[in-house]
Scaffold this active site. Structure first.
Site, PDB file in Angstrom:
ATOM      1  N   CYS A  10       0.699  -1.084   0.114  1.00  0.00           N
ATOM      2  CA  CYS A  10      -0.072  -0.194   0.031  1.00  0.00           C
ATOM      3  C   CYS A  10       0.761   1.063  -0.116  1.00  0.00           C
ATOM      4  O   CYS A  10       2.048   1.145  -0.219  1.00  0.00           O
ATOM      5  CB  CYS A  10      -1.012   0.069   1.199  1.00  0.00           C
ATOM      6  N   CYS A  83      -4.255  -1.105  -2.142  1.00  0.00           N
ATOM      7  CA  CYS A  83      -4.804   0.290  -2.469  1.00  0.00           C
ATOM      8  C   CYS A  83      -4.320   0.614  -3.852  1.00  0.00           C
ATOM      9  O   CYS A  83      -3.506   0.251  -4.338  1.00  0.00           O
ATOM     10  CB  CYS A  83      -4.058   1.516  -1.501  1.00  0.00           C
ATOM     11  N   CYS A  90       3.414   0.850  -8.401  1.00  0.00           N
ATOM     12  CA  CYS A  90       4.421  -0.364  -8.406  1.00  0.00           C
ATOM     13  C   CYS A  90       4.877  -1.057  -9.450  1.00  0.00           C
ATOM     14  O   CYS A  90       3.964  -1.172 -10.373  1.00  0.00           O
ATOM     15  CB  CYS A  90       3.818  -1.434  -7.343  1.00  0.00           C
TER      16      CYS A  90
END
Length: 154
Positions: A10, A83, A90
């Site tokens: 997250c 999230c 990422c």
């Protein structure tokens, strides 16, 4: 062979990913190696610690960890984004990661209101995460058992 690694990601590694890591350890730590990290670690939020303590899980010694602690150094079998921001920011290709999943939960850290409203939001997200973890464990246990049925043995 060790336990398969599950990495929860997250933004701040202060609430949702910490809860997911703790619940997976609580419910299936004998099967999975649970970890969590964030894009911009903020420290574990005090309300995260409080609401987890309410369900008997002590995470007061947990630390926020950066994604860089894992990139190129760990080979998770599952990467689970909790999230939207982490998912979009990422890397989507993890060496040796077999699966990635998206579990978008509202960030309780961003909740507004008085103390009661904020703690209620943390509790709500905590309960949603635990339900999702239990469902995931059940689904993956079934998948593992099915895969094992088709293994060839000498």
């Amino acid at each position: 062979m060790g336990k398969p690694m599950v990495l929860f990601l997250c933004t701040g590694n202060s609430a949702r990913s910490q809860m997911a890591e703790a619940f997976l350890r609580q419910h299936a730590g004998n099967i999975y190696d649970a970890h969590s990290a964030g894009l911009n670690p903020q420290g574990v939020h005090p309300l995260t610690i409080q609401v987890m303590q309410e369900v008997g899980i002590d995470i007061s010694e947990h630390q926020s960890k950066s994604l860089t602690q894992y990139l190129g150094k760990a080979s998770p079998k599952w990467v689970i984004f909790v999230c939207e921001k982490a998912e979009s920011s990422c890397p989507h290709v993890w060496p040796f990661s077999l699966q990635s999943e998206s579990w978008r939960f509202e960030d309780p850290v961003d909740s507004v209101g008085d103390d009661l409203e904020r703690i209620m939001k943390f509790r709500s997200v905590r309960d949603q995460i635990e339900t999702r973890i239990l469902d995931w464990i059940s689904k993956n246990k079934i998948s593992s058992e099915t895969e094992n049925q088709f293994e060839f043995r000498e």
